[in-house]
Design an enzyme around this catalytic site. Sequence first.
Site, PDB file in Angstrom:
ATOM      1  CE  LYS A 198       7.005 182.428 -38.619  1.00 64.09           C
ATOM      2  NZ  LYS A 198       6.851 180.834 -38.554  1.00 64.09           N
ATOM      3  CG  ASP A 230      23.755 155.542 -38.239  1.00 61.22           C
ATOM      4  OD1 ASP A 230      22.982 156.009 -37.396  1.00 61.22           O
ATOM      5  OD2 ASP A 230      24.424 156.231 -38.992  1.00 61.22           O
ATOM      6  CB  SER A 239       4.750 185.515 -49.615  1.00 61.50           C
ATOM      7  OG  SER A 239       3.713 186.752 -49.667  1.00 61.50           O
ATOM      8  CE  LYS A 254      13.000 183.964 -45.479  1.00 62.42           C
ATOM      9  NZ  LYS A 254      13.826 183.185 -46.449  1.00 62.42           N
ATOM     10  CD  GLU A 300      19.919 146.954 -32.713  1.00 64.30           C
ATOM     11  OE1 GLU A 300      20.996 146.297 -33.166  1.00 64.30           O
ATOM     12  OE2 GLU A 300      18.981 146.724 -32.101  1.00 64.30           O
ATOM     13  CE1 TYR A 301      15.620 154.332 -37.775  1.00 67.06           C
ATOM     14  CE2 TYR A 301      16.545 153.704 -39.874  1.00 67.06           C
ATOM     15  CZ  TYR A 301      15.506 154.265 -39.125  1.00 67.06           C
ATOM     16  OH  TYR A 301      14.546 154.630 -39.656  1.00 67.06           O
ATOM     17  CG  ASP A 302      21.433 150.675 -41.470  1.00 61.72           C
ATOM     18  OD1 ASP A 302      20.463 151.828 -41.408  1.00 61.72           O
ATOM     19  OD2 ASP A 302      22.543 151.132 -41.648  1.00 61.72           O
ATOM     20  CE  LYS A 337      16.391 186.766 -47.393  1.00 64.51           C
ATOM     21  NZ  LYS A 337      15.529 187.236 -48.655  1.00 64.51           N
TER      22      LYS A 337
END
Length: 392
Positions: A302, A35, A84, A127, A37-39, A326
Amino acid sequence: MPDQSTPAARIARLRRRIEDANYRYYVLDDPDIPDAEYDRLLRELQALEAAHPELVTPDSPSQRVGTRPAGGFAEVRHALPMLSLGNGFEHHEGHDDAMRYPEVADFVRRVEQTLGHGDTVYSVEPKFDGLAISLRYEHGLLVQGATRGDGSVGEDVTANLRTLRAIPLRLRGDAPDVLEVRGEVIMPRAGFDAFNARALAAGEKLLANPRNGAAGSLRQLDPRITARRPLAFFAYGIGVIEPASLLPPTHSATLQWLRTLGFPVAPEIATAQGFAGLIAYYRRIGAARDRLPYGIDGVVYKLDRYVDQQALGYVARAPRWAIAHKFPAEEQMTVLEAIDVQIGRTGAATPVARLTPVQVAGVTVTNATLHNADQIERLDVRVGDTVIVRRA
Ligand code: D41
């Protein structure tokens, strides 16, 4: 060798390095730089762009957080409606899987009847319990991000979505002229816990649950607030694509392709065959649910081949080629009917809430221990209140 002596070349190199780091982190789940180094790379980019404002482009990783708070969110009409999903549940009185999961059994029966054969291949997916969004890319650049809304009209939350590092501002590789990517914005569990721990210490308002956390974060008028929220994104499909000839023949191949374009796709997504294959996946993901880094409320099945999807068609705004299965809810609302006091063997008094019976995580809950009188006072619970029962 790119010319490292010019600011333009250094800027281009920094952008590529930062985009690659995002890809490794969010898409491949295999970070390659710390992190810090990223910053450092991001700060160097910001400093160079500040010194050379003519070199700033909207897709630069420095341009994720806009500074101007919006006055409100404009309406967006989706070029293709966001559909939906029909639902299937778990029925406890069932003696075999077809009786326990009747909606799923009906779904599979209709698919097999329509196609005229069994052993159909499905894409099977977690989901996510988040917020559905649509991202529009033109010639590889993110031009609009919108909430699902009612499926036809959502809200333009582009400025907020741009702050998510999991969402590419520019597609990797060869981009279609137009591509709409649909997916869920979520707040991973660890980020939610950390956010609430800090809010508690600071005496600020807590997030009720990760779903509300994700939704509330996208509804912020100031993108600088969204930028500080720990949000993630997973793609689950596409809308408009131009040219259409770029579309792979199956949903699962489309998800693989989206990964190469820079979109995070859930690692748990797989393919399965027939009713037995779907139920095996439901059980496997259900068993792993508590160990996943994010909240899910079920799985989605699906039909994998697009020609098969077309054969099934739609009812109202839901595809007949997909269904959500669900899990039993972990949280349920009910009514506090009475508070009784139980006296234990040691003589200690324990107040017990009598509740209108509800199904929580597959069991019927009628009582809840309120621990002690202080707790009742602190929560200010009264008979007749609607309360939330959560599996712990
Ligand atoms: O993870 C999800 N929440 C998810 C939502 C998913 N994995 N797939 C989805 N697929 C669809 C269709 C099949 C209609 C394209 C969805 C949703 N829809 C969806 N999310 C919110 C409403 C519908």
